[in-house]
Design a protein around this motif. Structure first.
Motif, short mmCIF file in Angstrom:
data_model
loop_
_atom_site.label_atom_id
_atom_site.label_comp_id
_atom_site.label_asym_id
_atom_site.label_seq_id
_atom_site.Cartn_x
_atom_site.Cartn_y
_atom_site.Cartn_z
N VAL A 71 17.70 63.33 62.91
CA VAL A 71 17.87 62.93 61.51
C VAL A 71 18.94 61.84 61.43
O VAL A 71 20.04 61.99 61.98
CB VAL A 71 18.28 64.12 60.64
CG1 VAL A 71 18.50 63.66 59.19
CG2 VAL A 71 17.22 65.22 60.70
N ILE A 72 18.61 60.74 60.75
CA ILE A 72 19.58 59.67 60.54
C ILE A 72 20.22 59.79 59.16
O ILE A 72 21.44 59.83 59.03
CB ILE A 72 18.91 58.29 60.70
CG1 ILE A 72 18.37 58.13 62.13
CG2 ILE A 72 19.88 57.17 60.36
CD1 ILE A 72 17.65 56.83 62.36
N ARG A 73 19.38 59.90 58.15
CA ARG A 73 19.90 60.02 56.77
C ARG A 73 18.76 60.47 55.87
O ARG A 73 17.59 60.35 56.24
CB ARG A 73 20.45 58.66 56.29
CG ARG A 73 19.38 57.58 56.21
CD ARG A 73 19.95 56.26 55.72
NE ARG A 73 18.90 55.24 55.61
CZ ARG A 73 18.47 54.50 56.62
NH1 ARG A 73 19.00 54.66 57.82
NH2 ARG A 73 17.51 53.61 56.42
N PRO A 74 19.08 61.01 54.71
CA PRO A 74 18.02 61.33 53.74
C PRO A 74 17.33 60.07 53.25
O PRO A 74 17.97 59.02 53.10
CB PRO A 74 18.77 62.04 52.61
CG PRO A 74 20.05 62.48 53.22
CD PRO A 74 20.40 61.46 54.26
N ALA A 116 11.39 66.60 56.32
CA ALA A 116 12.45 67.32 57.03
C ALA A 116 11.90 68.63 57.58
O ALA A 116 11.10 69.31 56.94
CB ALA A 116 13.62 67.60 56.09
N ALA A 117 12.34 68.98 58.80
CA ALA A 117 11.90 70.24 59.41
C ALA A 117 12.65 71.43 58.82
O ALA A 117 12.10 72.53 58.74
CB ALA A 117 12.11 70.18 60.91
N GLU A 118 13.89 71.22 58.40
CA GLU A 118 14.70 72.31 57.84
C GLU A 118 15.39 71.81 56.58
O GLU A 118 15.60 70.62 56.39
CB GLU A 118 15.74 72.80 58.86
CG GLU A 118 15.14 73.41 60.11
CD GLU A 118 16.21 73.90 61.07
OE1 GLU A 118 17.40 73.70 60.76
OE2 GLU A 118 15.86 74.45 62.12
N ARG A 126 18.49 67.77 65.14
CA ARG A 126 17.36 67.46 66.01
C ARG A 126 16.17 68.37 65.68
O ARG A 126 16.36 69.55 65.39
CB ARG A 126 17.75 67.59 67.48
CG ARG A 126 18.80 66.58 67.92
CD ARG A 126 19.10 66.68 69.40
NE ARG A 126 20.07 65.67 69.80
CZ ARG A 126 19.76 64.42 70.14
NH1 ARG A 126 18.48 64.04 70.13
NH2 ARG A 126 20.69 63.57 70.49
N PHE A 127 15.00 67.80 65.72
CA PHE A 127 13.76 68.54 65.50
C PHE A 127 12.66 67.84 66.27
O PHE A 127 12.92 66.85 66.96
CB PHE A 127 13.44 68.64 64.00
CG PHE A 127 13.21 67.30 63.34
CD1 PHE A 127 11.93 66.85 63.07
CD2 PHE A 127 14.29 66.48 62.99
CE1 PHE A 127 11.71 65.63 62.47
CE2 PHE A 127 14.08 65.25 62.38
CZ PHE A 127 12.79 64.83 62.12
N ARG A 128 11.45 68.34 66.18
CA ARG A 128 10.34 67.75 66.91
C ARG A 128 9.21 67.37 65.96
O ARG A 128 8.96 68.07 64.98
CB ARG A 128 9.83 68.71 67.99
CG ARG A 128 10.85 69.00 69.07
CD ARG A 128 10.24 69.69 70.26
NE ARG A 128 9.69 70.99 69.94
CZ ARG A 128 9.01 71.75 70.79
NH1 ARG A 128 8.78 71.30 72.02
NH2 ARG A 128 8.55 72.92 70.43
#
Length: 203
Positions: A71-74, A116-118, A126-128
């Motif tokens: 994730v970089i930013r919203p 977003a994953a979460e 980090r996510f996939r």
């Protein structure tokens, strides 16, 4: 079941008409189609759909890859439409859009807006995500068990459709036979009507 009732017209009866026997054969053919042909067609259709979906699932598993992203930013989300249905907004699941970076299987670097994953997404998390070989975001590949379920549903729908078509044809044939019987009865009554009730008329 009305289809099976027509089979009883095979029984020997001095009042049995040729159309009664024909109706019995139509009923028998309908029973065979419903009990044998329709399930067979459903089974074949299910196998064909399953083969196609399994092939698609295999190809998707070969072409799609689960790669790590950060994730970089919203992401900047557009303002909500004031005229949108409030009920739909409450029931529809909402996932925050984020700007993320990832490396494709071919080694190229990418950055883009993804769900977003979460919740809540934090920079650095980090996510996939699923991408193709070039790093373009794609959907999750079809699961083989889901393919089996869809194939079974398609086979069942095909069998039910064939059975419904058979019953519809049987009803149309029976309706036509009944119409012909009434026409013959009307002609017989019209022929006997002028002499009905006169002394010496008839046998």
């Amino acid at each position: 079941m009305r289809t099976a009732m027509g089979v009883w017209r095979w029984r020997r009866n001095p009042l049995r008409r040729p159309t009664d026997l024909f109706e019995a054969w139509v009923a028998f053919a309908a029973v065979v189609c419903v009990l044998v042909v329709a399930p067979a067609i459903g089974w074949v259709a299910g196998l064909r759909v399953d083969g196609t979906l399994q092939q698609a699932a295999h190809e998707q598993r070969q072409e799609r890859h689960l790669v790590p992203a950060v994730v970089i930013r919203p992401a900047v989300e557009p303002a909500a439409d004031a005229s949108a249905d409030a009920t739909a907004q409450r029931t529809a699941p909402h996932r925050t859009q984020i700007v993320a970076a990832w490396t494709a299987p071919d080694g190229s670097s990418h950055e883009g807006t993804v769900p977003a994953a979460e919740e809540p997404p934090l920079p650095g998390d980090r996510f996939r995500i699923w991408t193709d070989t070039r790093g373009r975001v794609v959907g999750q590949p079809l699961d083989p068990s889901a393919a089996v379920f869809h194939a079974g549903t398609a086979g069942l729908a095909a069998a039910v459709s064939v059975a419904a078509l058979v019953e519809t044809v049987r009803r149309l044939v029976v309706r036509r036979l009944v119409h012909r019987r009434y026409m013959r009865l009307d002609r017989a009554w019209a022929a006997a009507g002028p002499g009905w009730g006169r002394a010496g008329a008839g046998s």
